[in-house]
Enzyme design. Structure first.
Site, PDB file in Angstrom:
ATOM      1  N   HIS A   1     -58.385  34.016 -38.953  1.00  0.00           N
ATOM      2  CA  HIS A   1     -57.959  35.395 -39.220  1.00  0.00           C
ATOM      3  C   HIS A   1     -58.575  36.329 -38.186  1.00  0.00           C
ATOM      4  O   HIS A   1     -59.773  36.238 -37.954  1.00  0.00           O
ATOM      5  CB  HIS A   1     -58.415  35.800 -40.619  1.00  0.00           C
ATOM      6  CG  HIS A   1     -58.092  37.213 -40.969  1.00  0.00           C
ATOM      7  ND1 HIS A   1     -56.799  37.617 -41.237  1.00  0.00           N
ATOM      8  CD2 HIS A   1     -58.875  38.319 -41.066  1.00  0.00           C
ATOM      9  CE1 HIS A   1     -56.809  38.913 -41.507  1.00  0.00           C
ATOM     10  NE2 HIS A   1     -58.050  39.367 -41.410  1.00  0.00           N
TER      11      HIS A   1
ATOM     12  N   VAL B   1     -28.746  29.924 -25.930  1.00  0.00           N
ATOM     13  CA  VAL B   1     -30.128  30.134 -25.496  1.00  0.00           C
ATOM     14  C   VAL B   1     -30.205  30.830 -24.134  1.00  0.00           C
ATOM     15  O   VAL B   1     -30.939  31.805 -23.962  1.00  0.00           O
ATOM     16  CB  VAL B   1     -30.887  28.788 -25.436  1.00  0.00           C
ATOM     17  CG1 VAL B   1     -32.373  29.034 -25.415  1.00  0.00           C
ATOM     18  CG2 VAL B   1     -30.541  27.920 -26.615  1.00  0.00           C
TER      19      VAL B   1
ATOM     20  N   GLY C   1     -21.536  34.045 -23.528  1.00  0.00           N
ATOM     21  CA  GLY C   1     -22.244  32.982 -24.253  1.00  0.00           C
ATOM     22  C   GLY C   1     -23.519  33.539 -24.855  1.00  0.00           C
ATOM     23  O   GLY C   1     -24.405  34.003 -24.136  1.00  0.00           O
ATOM     24  N   GLY C   2     -23.585  33.501 -26.171  1.00  0.00           N
ATOM     25  CA  GLY C   2     -24.777  33.990 -26.878  1.00  0.00           C
ATOM     26  C   GLY C   2     -25.637  32.832 -27.347  1.00  0.00           C
ATOM     27  O   GLY C   2     -26.244  32.881 -28.410  1.00  0.00           O
TER      28      GLY C   2
ATOM     29  N   GLU D   1     -34.460  10.963  -5.758  1.00  0.00           N
ATOM     30  CA  GLU D   1     -34.160  12.380  -6.012  1.00  0.00           C
ATOM     31  C   GLU D   1     -33.536  12.972  -4.751  1.00  0.00           C
ATOM     32  O   GLU D   1     -34.080  12.825  -3.662  1.00  0.00           O
ATOM     33  CB  GLU D   1     -35.447  13.124  -6.406  1.00  0.00           C
ATOM     34  CG  GLU D   1     -35.329  14.630  -6.466  1.00  0.00           C
ATOM     35  CD  GLU D   1     -34.263  15.137  -7.434  1.00  0.00           C
ATOM     36  OE1 GLU D   1     -34.278  14.755  -8.614  1.00  0.00           O
ATOM     37  OE2 GLU D   1     -33.382  15.919  -6.987  1.00  0.00           O
TER      38      GLU D   1
ATOM     39  N   CYS E   1     -35.515  22.060 -14.794  1.00  0.00           N
ATOM     40  CA  CYS E   1     -36.513  22.790 -15.572  1.00  0.00           C
ATOM     41  C   CYS E   1     -37.501  23.521 -14.660  1.00  0.00           C
ATOM     42  O   CYS E   1     -37.724  24.713 -14.806  1.00  0.00           O
ATOM     43  CB  CYS E   1     -37.256  21.834 -16.502  1.00  0.00           C
ATOM     44  SG  CYS E   1     -38.595  22.633 -17.384  1.00  0.00           S
TER      45      CYS E   1
ATOM     46  N   GLY F   1     -38.884  17.471  -9.979  1.00  0.00           N
ATOM     47  CA  GLY F   1     -39.101  18.543 -10.969  1.00  0.00           C
ATOM     48  C   GLY F   1     -37.795  18.980 -11.586  1.00  0.00           C
ATOM     49  O   GLY F   1     -37.767  19.445 -12.725  1.00  0.00           O
TER      50      GLY F   1
ATOM     51  N   ALA G   1     -36.174  20.131 -21.891  1.00  0.00           N
ATOM     52  CA  ALA G   1     -37.073  19.405 -20.980  1.00  0.00           C
ATOM     53  C   ALA G   1     -38.041  18.517 -21.749  1.00  0.00           C
ATOM     54  O   ALA G   1     -38.268  17.368 -21.367  1.00  0.00           O
ATOM     55  CB  ALA G   1     -37.844  20.410 -20.129  1.00  0.00           C
TER      56      ALA G   1
ATOM     57  N   LYS H   1     -35.354  18.467  -5.158  1.00  0.00           N
ATOM     58  CA  LYS H   1     -36.817  18.513  -5.282  1.00  0.00           C
ATOM     59  C   LYS H   1     -37.247  17.834  -6.568  1.00  0.00           C
ATOM     60  O   LYS H   1     -36.596  18.026  -7.606  1.00  0.00           O
ATOM     61  CB  LYS H   1     -37.287  19.962  -5.337  1.00  0.00           C
ATOM     62  CG  LYS H   1     -37.231  20.684  -4.027  1.00  0.00           C
ATOM     63  CD  LYS H   1     -37.783  22.074  -4.250  1.00  0.00           C
ATOM     64  CE  LYS H   1     -37.687  22.913  -3.016  1.00  0.00           C
ATOM     65  NZ  LYS H   1     -37.715  24.342  -3.356  1.00  0.00           N
TER      66      LYS H   1
HETATM   67  P1  NAI Z   1     -25.497  26.897 -25.509  1.00  0.00           P
HETATM   68  O1  NAI Z   1     -24.651  25.756 -25.911  1.00  0.00           O
HETATM   69  O2  NAI Z   1     -26.817  27.118 -26.154  1.00  0.00           O
HETATM   70  O3  NAI Z   1     -24.680  28.247 -25.705  1.00  0.00           O
HETATM   71  C1  NAI Z   1     -23.411  28.490 -25.142  1.00  0.00           C
HETATM   72  C2  NAI Z   1     -22.720  29.515 -25.996  1.00  0.00           C
HETATM   73  O4  NAI Z   1     -21.521  29.914 -25.326  1.00  0.00           O
HETATM   74  C3  NAI Z   1     -22.308  28.983 -27.359  1.00  0.00           C
HETATM   75  O5  NAI Z   1     -22.853  29.802 -28.365  1.00  0.00           O
HETATM   76  C4  NAI Z   1     -20.791  29.020 -27.304  1.00  0.00           C
HETATM   77  O6  NAI Z   1     -20.210  29.304 -28.549  1.00  0.00           O
HETATM   78  C5  NAI Z   1     -20.531  30.120 -26.295  1.00  0.00           C
HETATM   79  N1  NAI Z   1     -19.204  30.026 -25.673  1.00  0.00           N
HETATM   80  C6  NAI Z   1     -18.626  28.920 -25.140  1.00  0.00           C
HETATM   81  N2  NAI Z   1     -17.396  29.207 -24.689  1.00  0.00           N
HETATM   82  C7  NAI Z   1     -17.172  30.516 -24.932  1.00  0.00           C
HETATM   83  C8  NAI Z   1     -16.090  31.395 -24.692  1.00  0.00           C
HETATM   84  N3  NAI Z   1     -14.957  30.968 -24.127  1.00  0.00           N
HETATM   85  N4  NAI Z   1     -16.207  32.688 -25.053  1.00  0.00           N
HETATM   86  C9  NAI Z   1     -17.372  33.132 -25.631  1.00  0.00           C
HETATM   87  N5  NAI Z   1     -18.416  32.338 -25.891  1.00  0.00           N
HETATM   88  C10 NAI Z   1     -18.326  31.044 -25.541  1.00  0.00           C
HETATM   89  O7  NAI Z   1     -25.630  26.761 -23.926  1.00  0.00           O
HETATM   90  P2  NAI Z   1     -26.489  27.608 -22.875  1.00  0.00           P
HETATM   91  O8  NAI Z   1     -27.035  28.846 -23.475  1.00  0.00           O
HETATM   92  O9  NAI Z   1     -25.635  27.729 -21.673  1.00  0.00           O
HETATM   93  O10 NAI Z   1     -27.705  26.643 -22.575  1.00  0.00           O
HETATM   94  C11 NAI Z   1     -27.464  25.339 -22.045  1.00  0.00           C
HETATM   95  C12 NAI Z   1     -28.540  24.395 -22.487  1.00  0.00           C
HETATM   96  O11 NAI Z   1     -29.759  24.704 -21.900  1.00  0.00           O
HETATM   97  C13 NAI Z   1     -28.730  24.415 -23.972  1.00  0.00           C
HETATM   98  O12 NAI Z   1     -28.567  23.114 -24.474  1.00  0.00           O
HETATM   99  C14 NAI Z   1     -30.098  24.898 -24.190  1.00  0.00           C
HETATM  100  O13 NAI Z   1     -30.732  24.193 -25.233  1.00  0.00           O
HETATM  101  C15 NAI Z   1     -30.781  24.670 -22.858  1.00  0.00           C
HETATM  102  N6  NAI Z   1     -31.717  25.769 -22.668  1.00  0.00           N
HETATM  103  C16 NAI Z   1     -32.842  25.801 -23.419  1.00  0.00           C
HETATM  104  C17 NAI Z   1     -33.718  26.849 -23.328  1.00  0.00           C
HETATM  105  C18 NAI Z   1     -34.916  26.880 -24.207  1.00  0.00           C
HETATM  106  O14 NAI Z   1     -35.209  25.879 -24.851  1.00  0.00           O
HETATM  107  N7  NAI Z   1     -35.619  27.993 -24.302  1.00  0.00           N
HETATM  108  C19 NAI Z   1     -33.489  27.955 -22.398  1.00  0.00           C
HETATM  109  C20 NAI Z   1     -32.243  27.855 -21.718  1.00  0.00           C
HETATM  110  C21 NAI Z   1     -31.424  26.783 -21.843  1.00  0.00           C
END
Ligand code: NAI
Length: 463
Positions: free
Chosen positions: A440, A183, A180-181, A38, A46, A43, A315, A41
């Site tokens: 409940h 996660v 990006g909308g 590594e 995540c 870990g 993760a 760090k």
């Molecule tokens: P993502 O793939 O979930 O979302 C990226 C979004 O950006 C997509 O909806 C895409 O359509 C949009 N996008 C891409 N290019 C664009 C553009 N030119 N204009 C406008 N929108 C655009 O990736 P994200 O949110 O960056 O997360 C990365 C990874 O990390 C994911 O695979 C996710 O599963 C993981 N992650 C998981 C979490 C959890 O499980 N709670 C929390 C944070 C991340």
């Protein structure tokens, strides 16, 4: 001149994140000797820059919201402000306690040698670190992922930032645009709004969290609207310009948005470049390492786990793949991991949690007329009323068959995913779950009631 020898091990692991360290710990339990390499760090993303610190941020946001909204519960409190130094101290405290625990665990294993440094694959069984060669009867590639950007969009770490920078902000910005909308985008939008930031999410696809069931996206969008989080869907990014006070972002259709910051959250790319993978014959597709279902790359005894393997970049998937490969190496013949059975949780307010197929995917797979759904509204759930949260538990089943998808929206529903994943992975029928008694009042009861309804005997709902 011969290279100094770092030693020979049963397993050499390149990368000490979720996938790599889980593989190391399981291999060590199985009496295999391990070199865990590594450069930063133990870990990985995540623990230090992802899951853990972001959820701490979201929890601080929840505390702020609850303070603001306390009057609804008859409690008089006033939110005086959010002190980022204090939030960061809390967040960093959580990370450092977990880091200490992890290093203690790994350090305490006599079978694991931790190598600090940047490794490079120089042979099908050899990784070189600072001129020393570590030979493995097996090699596991676990080098993780990085925040991607899009061509022409330069991240400067000041006004145009990634989630790594966003976690280190020393102030609450007045406004932010989240590109990006997915996660990461919706989690930061949610936390920032709770801190009082004026947020706008820009998403190219027609809905937020587009990988989720359409009804979950719609519910999140409704909740965001109610919370005053602006979002533009179906609007690809066009350009960003710097202004005196921040950034000016142009999106499809020519609309211009201004804010103090632009957070780029357009996905994470695999960290596989310049590590010697291709030179050794490991096959890559757009940077991702191709493996078979047993996570073998097809080159010698080289395996790959975690975010560099195409699929969900989560993760807990990395942990499970790490355990799987360690057991495979030890000859335990573990069962192949079903990607659909991996739970997914988005920790925004409201939370989203799902496992299995979306309604659309189930219809594709089984035929539209063979798929039945049931949507149990949290309005009928006592604990959700107490918490003043809204949302639903949606079940997707095959007609006369098992439940093949569970989709939930609402405060704290992430904690319900454990039961949902058992239902999916054990291929439970609604009538079987309906037989189980749910405490409940809990939110878990909503899962029970949804299955009661789908089994044709609703309690606090209509069939
Ligand atoms: P993502 O793939 O979930 O979302 C990226 C979004 O950006 C997509 O909806 C895409 O359509 C949009 N996008 C891409 N290019 C664009 C553009 N030119 N204009 C406008 N929108 C655009 O990736 P994200 O949110 O960056 O997360 C990365 C990874 O990390 C994911 O695979 C996710 O599963 C993981 N992650 C998981 C979490 C959890 O499980 N709670 C929390 C944070 C991340």
């Amino acid at each position: 001149m011969s290279e100094p020898n770092g030693g020979t091990f049963d397993v050499v692991i390149l990368g000490g994140g979720s996938g790599g360290y889980a593989a190391a710990l399981r291999a060590a339990q199985l009496d295999l000797t391990v070199a865990l390499i590594e450069k930063d760090k133990l870990g990985g993303t995540c623990l230090h820059r992802g899951c853990i610190p972001t959820k701490a941020l979201l929890h601080a946001g929840e505390v702020a919201d609850q303070t603001r909204e306390s009057e609804q519960f008859g409690v008089k409190a006033e939110l005086i402000g959010v002190d980022m130094a204090g939030v960061n101290a809390y967040k960093n405290g959580v990370v450092s306690r977990l880091f200490k625990g992890l290093t203690g665990l790994i350090g305490g294993s006599k079978n694991i040698t931790v190598v600090n440094g940047a490794g490079r694959l120089v042979g099908p069984d050899t990784v070189e670190v600072d001129g020393k060669r570590y030979t493995g009867r097996n090699v596991i590639l676990a080098t993780g992922s990085y925040s991607r950007t899009i061509p022409g969009l330069e991240v400067d770490g000041q006004r145009v930032i990634t989630s790594e920078h966003a976690l280190e902000l020393d102030r609450v910005p007045a406004s932010a645009i989240v590109l990006g909308g997915g996660v990461i985008g919706v989690e930061f939008a949610s936390a920032w709004k709770s801190f009082g930031v004026d947020v706008t999410v820009v998403e190219a696809l027609p809905r937020l969290v587009a990988a989720e069931d359409e009804e979950s996206s719609k519910a999140l969008e409704r909740a965001f609207r109610k919370r005053g989080i602006a979002f533009k869907v179906g609007k690809p990014f066009e350009k960003v310009e710097h202004t005196d006070s921040g950034v000016k972002v142009t999106i499809a259709g020519g609309e211009v948005l201004e804010a103090e910051l632009l957070l780029v959250a357009v996905g994470r790319g695999p960290t596989t470049a310049n590590l010697g993978y291709e030179e050794q014959g490991v096959r890559l597709d757009r940077g991702f390492v191709l493996t078979d279902e047993r996570l073998r790359t097809g080159v010698g005894n080289i395996f790959a786990v975690g975010d560099i393997v195409p699929g969900l970049q989560l993760a807990h998937r990395g942990f499970q793949q790490g355990i799987f490969v360690a057991e495979e190496i030890a000859g335990r013949n573990p069962a192949v991991i079903d990607e659909n059975g991996i739970p997914r949780v988005t920790y925004s307010d409201p939370e989203l949690a799902s496992v299995g197929l979306t309604e659309a995917k189930a219809k594709e797979k089984y035929g539209a007329d063979k798929v039945k759904t049931y949507n149990y509204n949290l309005g009928g759930n006592g604990k959700s009323q107490i918490l003043k949260t809204t949302g639903f538990v949606k079940l997707v089943r095959v007609e006369d068959g098992p439940v093949v998808g569970v989709h939930m929206v609402g405060a704290r529903v992430g904690e319900l995913i454990g039961e949902a994943q058992l239902i999916f992975n054990w291929e439970a029928y609604p009538a079987e779950v309906a037989q189980l008694v749910h405490a409940h009042p809990t939110q878990g009861e909503a899962l029970g009631e949804a299955h009661l309804a789908l089994a044709g005997k609703p309690l606090h709902a209509h069939a």
